[in-house]
Every structure is written in C-alpha cells, then in structure tokens.
Design an enzyme around this catalytic site. Structure first.
Site, PDB file in Angstrom:
ATOM      1  N   LYS A 111      52.695  -2.110  23.456  1.00 49.85           N
ATOM      2  CA  LYS A 111      52.934  -1.414  22.190  1.00 49.85           C
ATOM      3  C   LYS A 111      54.031  -2.073  21.375  1.00 49.85           C
ATOM      4  O   LYS A 111      53.989  -2.057  20.151  1.00 49.85           O
ATOM      5  CB  LYS A 111      53.303   0.059  22.449  1.00 49.85           C
ATOM      6  CG  LYS A 111      52.111   0.905  22.879  1.00 49.85           C
ATOM      7  CD  LYS A 111      52.461   2.389  22.859  1.00 49.85           C
ATOM      8  CE  LYS A 111      51.288   3.252  23.295  1.00 49.85           C
ATOM      9  NZ  LYS A 111      51.681   4.669  23.455  1.00 49.85           N
ATOM     10  N   LYS A 194      35.383   0.251  24.891  1.00 44.85           N
ATOM     11  CA  LYS A 194      35.466   1.702  25.103  1.00 44.85           C
ATOM     12  C   LYS A 194      35.220   2.450  23.796  1.00 44.85           C
ATOM     13  O   LYS A 194      35.586   1.963  22.735  1.00 44.85           O
ATOM     14  CB  LYS A 194      36.872   2.073  25.612  1.00 44.85           C
ATOM     15  CG  LYS A 194      37.021   1.899  27.087  1.00 44.85           C
ATOM     16  CD  LYS A 194      37.938   2.906  27.779  1.00 44.85           C
ATOM     17  CE  LYS A 194      39.314   3.120  27.249  1.00 44.85           C
ATOM     18  NZ  LYS A 194      40.209   3.800  28.176  1.00 44.85           N
ATOM     19  N   LYS A 197      38.779   6.177  19.024  1.00 47.82           N
ATOM     20  CA  LYS A 197      39.039   6.877  17.764  1.00 47.82           C
ATOM     21  C   LYS A 197      39.312   5.903  16.640  1.00 47.82           C
ATOM     22  O   LYS A 197      39.164   6.230  15.478  1.00 47.82           O
ATOM     23  CB  LYS A 197      40.205   7.838  17.920  1.00 47.82           C
ATOM     24  CG  LYS A 197      41.541   7.130  18.156  1.00 47.82           C
ATOM     25  CD  LYS A 197      42.690   8.098  18.173  1.00 47.82           C
ATOM     26  CE  LYS A 197      43.915   7.557  18.858  1.00 47.82           C
ATOM     27  NZ  LYS A 197      44.712   6.576  18.170  1.00 47.82           N
TER      28      LYS A 197
END
Ligand code: TRP
Length: 332
Positions: A111, A194, A197
């Site tokens: 991140k 995968k 969103k």
C-alpha cells in the site's frame, strides 16, 4: 468459550465475491458462537477517504450484512470509531510492538508503494489497530481472508508479548479461521483476476445491489469457452472462466463443483448460464431488495450501529479497565 471477532472495511460496490467469501460466513457463524462484527472505519482512513463516501459506505456495508442475514440481536454489529477504546488499546499495544515486526508486513509495503516516507503513520500502525480490535474483546477466533493472515499472526505475537511483559495470561492468542479459498470468485470478464469493486467494467462483477435484470444480463455476457460442461472438475483445467461459473453455481447452491459437473455434463454454457442466472437471482435478488429498503432508512441502520456500539462499548470499557490495572495506569 469461544468468541469471534471480525472486521470489514467500509467500501462501496459490495459484490458476489464479498458475499460468498466473507459475508455468508459471518451469517453462518452467528448461529453457533458469540460474534462481534465491526465495520472498521478507522482502518479505512489510513488511506484518503471522501467524508460523504465514508459515511455512505459504512451504512451500505451495514445494510448489506443485515440484508444477507446478520441478526443484530444475535450478534453485535457496530462501526469501530463509535467505541473509542479501540484507539486507546491500539496505543497501549503500540508500546509493546517492536518496529521490526511491523517492518515485515507485506500489506504495508504494497500500500505504501515506492515512496514509503510519504506513507502515513496510521497505515504503518494499521496491524496494531487490528490487534487492538481483536484483543479488546479477548476474542478467541478471527475469520479473515487469506490476505489478512500475516496481520493475524502479528496480533497473536502482540498478545503474547503483552502477556509476557506484564507476567499475565490476559489475552487469549486469537486463532485464525481462514476463509474463502474454496469460494474465490473471479471476474466475469477475465478468469485470471479476482472479482473486484475497483474493476472499471461493471460487467466484471455481480453487485449485491443488482436487480434480476442486471444479474441475468451480466451472466449472459460473462466470458466462457465453446466447450460443453465436463463430467468432472478435472475437465475445467485451463478453462478459468468456465471453472469460475461452475464455482459460482456450486457456492450459491451450497454444493461442490463435482455435483455441478455431474448435473450439467455435456450441456453448453449458453444453457448452463440460464440455470446459473435463475439461481443467482433467487439467492441475491431478495438481499438486493432488502439492501434497497435499508439504504432508504438510514435512521434504522444508524440505530442498529448505535445499539451495537453500546453493547460492544460495555465490554470494551470493562476490559480496558482491567488492562489499565495490569499496566499500572491510574484511572477514574
Ligand atoms: N484488516 C482487515 C481487512 O482489511 C479488516 C479488519 C480490521 C479486521 N480489524 C480486524 C479483520 C479485526 C479481522 C479482525 O480485511
């Protein structure tokens, strides 16, 4: 005595992968265990969030869990920031967590990216807050996805370090319950990725808020191959998209891929997709409808979160007092 704690980030666009991989598991667990489920808004702000989106997503995730069958009477569901003891315990635990342990966290490295010096202290301390979430309730079991395994191991290490430092046996070492490997849901457009969103194409996912028409359309447009369904799952090897649709059917029908192959062997995917679409509409349709109702009634959703926070808060306060006594912090 087991006590389950799990957390979920408040994000929008909840989809079938979230439902099959996490939400449905929570619903099942509440029948047999004392469960505390937390919408981790303080974890969410370790990365920039639009305030209106954060509010909306917190309510949306709550609505989705309730719509999917989480019963706020059977378990405790609340948002993290309403129980300030999470932050307080995070500070206390930060004082017994060596930097070396945090430096190993792969999620931080991912991140933070290249410019690690610009990453926030909160992002770095993220796993300590997660340990605080769990240990604040002296939870024994934590259902999480595979990506959170390392953070959970750190929580165990932190619990052990605290117990050793103060010569107590206060925190149980929380056991991971790794979820979702069997129900990894892939994108409807690309079986190598995968379901997500953040995929630019809405056709890549079945959203939990999709109505029957949207579900049917997306399944009809889902990528497959020209071969029929095989007799056994072995015949799905190298056919990622076909395997994904079979997997989704199996998960929704609560059976295995063997059964699905056996049932549809030799049929073309055009035909199978009709069956899959009917099944998906039957399972997801009522949830989407309920989410719609709950989203229109934010007062009701907020009330559930407030009541959950009261119940969680009572336990949190009691435990934090005990922890303060162990450490030697004078308290009111
Ligand atoms: N980090 C978890 C995730 O991103 C969410 C989380 C926060 C959590 N606190 C937790 C999960 C405590 C389990 C237990 O999925």
């Amino acid at each position: 005595m087991s006590r389950i704690f799990s957390g979920v980030q408040p994000t929008g666009n909840l989809h079938l992968g979230n439902y099959l991989g996490a939400i449905r598991n929570w619903v099942a667990l509440q029948e047999d265990f004392e469960c505390i489920f937390c919408i981790v808004d303080l974890h969410a702000i370790t990365q920039p969030q639009d305030p209106d989106d954060l509010r909306a997503h917190t309510r949306e995730v709550t609505a989705a869990y309730i719509a999917a069958g989480i019963d706020p009477e059977k378990c405790i569901i609340f948002n993290q920031s309403m129980v300030p003891e999470h932050s307080e315990l995070a500070w206390i635990l930060a004082c017994t967590t060596p930097l070396g342990w945090l430096n190993r966290m792969t999620q931080f490295k991912e991140k933070a990216g290249k410019h690690r010096e610009n990453a926030g202290l909160g992002l770095y301390a993220y796993p300590v807050l997660m340990a605080a979430d769990i240990l604040l309730y002296r939870a024994t079991h934590v259902p999480v996805g595979d990506d959170q395994k390392q953070h959970l191991e750190l929580s165990r290490d932190i619990a052990g370090a605290f117990n050793r430092q103060y010569g107590v046996d206060y925190f149980p070492l929380p056991e991971p319950r790794i979820l979702g490997a069997a129900t990894r849901v892939m994108s409807l457009r690309d079986g190598a990725n995968k379901m997500s969103k953040s995929d630019a194409s809405d056709y890549s996912r079945l959203n939990m808020t999709d109505d029957a028409d949207a579900i049917a359309l997306k399944i009809r447009k889902a990528r497959t191959d020209a071969d029929p369904l095989p007799e056994t799952p072995a015949g799905l090897e190298g056919r990622a998209e076909a395997a994904n649709l079979v997997g989704i059917y199996a998960a929704l029908a609560e059976t295995g891929a063997e059964d699905v192959c056996h049932q549809f062997a030799g049929k073309m995917f055009s035909e199978f997709k009709n069956e899959l679409s009917d099944l998906a509409v039957a399972r997801l349709g009522p949830i989407a409808e309920k989410i719609g109702e709950l989203k229109a009634d934010t007062g009701h959703v907020d009330g559930i979160l407030r009541r959950g926070a009261e119940r969680a808060g009572a336990m949190a306060k009691q435990h934090l007092r005990e922890i303060q006594d162990i450490i030697g912090l004078l308290r009111p």
